[in-house]
Design an enzyme around this catalytic site. Structure first.
Site, mmCIF file in Angstrom:
data_model
loop_
_atom_site.group_PDB
_atom_site.id
_atom_site.type_symbol
_atom_site.label_atom_id
_atom_site.label_comp_id
_atom_site.label_asym_id
_atom_site.label_seq_id
_atom_site.Cartn_x
_atom_site.Cartn_y
_atom_site.Cartn_z
ATOM 1 N N HIS A 1 25.846 39.182 40.300
ATOM 2 C CA HIS A 1 26.596 40.322 39.763
ATOM 3 C C HIS A 1 26.840 40.147 38.269
ATOM 4 O O HIS A 1 26.584 41.056 37.465
ATOM 5 C CB HIS A 1 27.925 40.440 40.516
ATOM 6 C CG HIS A 1 28.829 41.516 40.016
ATOM 7 N ND1 HIS A 1 29.039 42.693 40.683
ATOM 8 C CD2 HIS A 1 29.609 41.596 38.890
ATOM 9 C CE1 HIS A 1 29.884 43.448 40.008
ATOM 10 N NE2 HIS A 1 30.251 42.793 38.917
ATOM 11 N N GLU A 2 27.318 38.969 37.893
ATOM 12 C CA GLU A 2 27.614 38.722 36.484
ATOM 13 C C GLU A 2 26.348 38.648 35.635
ATOM 14 O O GLU A 2 26.337 39.062 34.474
ATOM 15 C CB GLU A 2 28.429 37.435 36.337
ATOM 16 C CG GLU A 2 29.795 37.478 37.004
ATOM 17 C CD GLU A 2 30.634 38.645 36.520
ATOM 18 O OE1 GLU A 2 30.573 38.993 35.327
ATOM 19 O OE2 GLU A 2 31.360 39.223 37.351
ATOM 20 N N HIS B 1 25.404 42.027 34.352
ATOM 21 C CA HIS B 1 26.054 42.377 33.094
ATOM 22 C C HIS B 1 25.385 41.666 31.915
ATOM 23 O O HIS B 1 25.099 42.272 30.875
ATOM 24 C CB HIS B 1 27.528 41.951 33.125
ATOM 25 C CG HIS B 1 28.358 42.695 34.114
ATOM 26 N ND1 HIS B 1 28.494 44.052 34.118
ATOM 27 C CD2 HIS B 1 29.140 42.243 35.134
ATOM 28 C CE1 HIS B 1 29.319 44.418 35.094
ATOM 29 N NE2 HIS B 1 29.711 43.334 35.732
ATOM 30 N N ASP C 1 34.840 47.118 36.556
ATOM 31 C CA ASP C 1 33.658 47.618 35.852
ATOM 32 C C ASP C 1 33.688 49.141 35.744
ATOM 33 O O ASP C 1 33.263 49.710 34.736
ATOM 34 C CB ASP C 1 32.392 47.171 36.583
ATOM 35 C CG ASP C 1 32.241 45.660 36.581
ATOM 36 O OD1 ASP C 1 32.603 45.038 35.565
ATOM 37 O OD2 ASP C 1 31.766 45.097 37.579
#
Length: 402
Positions: A76-77, A80, A172
């Site tokens: 997930h990170e 980004h 987010d």
């Protein structure tokens, strides 16, 4: 999961380094160990009751589930981070917790479009992982370890994706909302405040929903407590976002010419009591005591905290140098720096006093408390209103620290 680009903060890395992925340092938060142990035990007990496994195999399955969760958070990170890099934004580090994490970037997104793309990349990855895990759960027998782990990963990733796109900072979705408000208002700082308040409203609505679910016996006590802890984190993160938006909006008000305090220099060897007497007689407001050599060159600044600790009856016998900091130990800030540049310099070199220079000349002293009073005028008493002849200890940081 939250993603925070902390371009206006410079803080030590949270947690311990665990490695690098795509050249990005990855850290693990210490609190993760407690949660990892708790989830390992809970899922291990579940594996015993539902799958018929016995210890230690049931707890090894629980540990495997924890590892899969951490992998999901990391991916997930990385979503980004990869999109941020594609748009020229450097990534300093990724910090992992068991059910959350954050990506620290070296600067803010340059445009609302980039801000939205970076923000939504993480939930998109989680949704993709949830879809893959759902497919695996449908193909695998539900009464097997792989089938159960696939099902749990499908549920957790889909929930993470859905929760994270809710419109409120620090989620987010809140960053995406800020991007939209930024495009509408043409002011990123005001947009941050709006999205922060949206986060607080979202936190309150979540409390109402989870309490109702608990009263309907849909949610257990454990689930209620867990969700309320998440809501508390959301509320605090939203508050930090509101505060940060207001502070960054006041950066242009930081003017070194206006904030620099004048200096009165006394010769080396002057008794502290005599130096303070000369300071009290100086007609200029907020004068800072300094020490100069025989050539009149400033060599040190008096530390106001150390000076106040000296008993009054001893000040005529204590040399002013004994309560001073060498000029070489102080950070210099040249006139002409913008407000944001000043704040960055203060974050990079924490301290109470800074030399303000014009070329080789020292033209004044900046105290961090004066900057804090500009950034947060309603919460930080102005140190400019001090009793003549006394130095007021400065606050060490104009920031939160969030």
């Amino acid at each position: 999961m939250e993603d925070q680009g902390r371009a206006t903060r410079n803080q030590p890395a949270a947690g311990r380094p665990v490695g690098h992925v795509l050249g990005i340092p990855v850290f693990a938060n210490a609190s993760m160990l407690l949660l990892a142990g708790l989830v390992t035990v809970v899922y291990g007990n579940y594996a015993q009751s539902e799958l018929g496994l016995t210890p230690p195999w049931s707890y090894l399955v629980g540990l495997g589930f924890v590892v899969c969760l951490l992998g999901s958070v990391l991916l997930h990170e990385l979503g980004h981070a990869v999109i941020a890099r594609r748009h020229g934004i450097g990534v300093r580090r990724i910090t992992l917790e068991l059910l959350s994490g954050w990506t620290e970037m070296d600067r803010d997104a340059p445009t609302p479009k980039v801000d939205a793309l970076v923000s939504l990349a993480g939930p998109l990855v989680s949704l993709l992982l949830g879809g893959i895990a759902t497919g695996a759960a449908l193909l695998l027998p539900s009464d097997t370890v792989p089938g159960q782990i696939a099902f749990q990963l499908a549920v957790s990733n889909v929930l993470v994706a859905v929760f994270n796109v809710l419109p409120g900072l620090p989620l987010d979705g809140g960053r995406a909302l800020r991007a939209g408000m930024w495009a509408l208002l043409k002011d990123r700082n005001r947009a941050t405040v709006v999205a922060g308040w949206a986060g607080r409203v979202l936190a309150l609505l979540t409390v109402v929903v989870v309490v109702a679910l608990y009263q309907l016996r849909i949610l257990t006590v454990f689930g209620l407590v867990f969700v309320l802890l998440v809501v508390l984190t959301l509320w605090q993160g939203a508050g930090q976002s509101i505060r940060l938006g207001r502070m960054t909006g006041r950066f242009p008000l930081i003017d070194l010419n206006a904030l620099a305090r004048p200096i009165i220099a006394v010769p080396a060897g002057t008794p502290l009591g005599e130096a303070q007497r000369r300071r009290a007689e100086d007609p200029r407001p907020d004068v800072v005591l300094a020490v100069a050599d025989a050539a009149g060159i400033l060599t040190a600044l008096v530390d106001p905290v150390a000076a106040e600790r000296v008993p009054v009856d001893r000040r005529p016998w204590v040399s002013v140098e004994s309560v001073s900091r060498s000029r070489d130990a102080l950070t210099s800030l040249p006139l002409g720096l913008s407000g944001e540049q000043v704040v960055r310099a203060l974050q990079a070199h924490p301290g109470a006093q800074y030399l303000v220079t014009a070329g080789e000349d020292v033209v004044g002293v900046l105290r961090v408390a004066d900057v804090a009073a500009v950034l947060e005028p309603r919460t930080v008493p102005s140190p400019r209103k001090e009793t003549p002849g006394k130095d007021t200890p400065g606050k060490d940081s104009p920031n939160e620290d969030s």
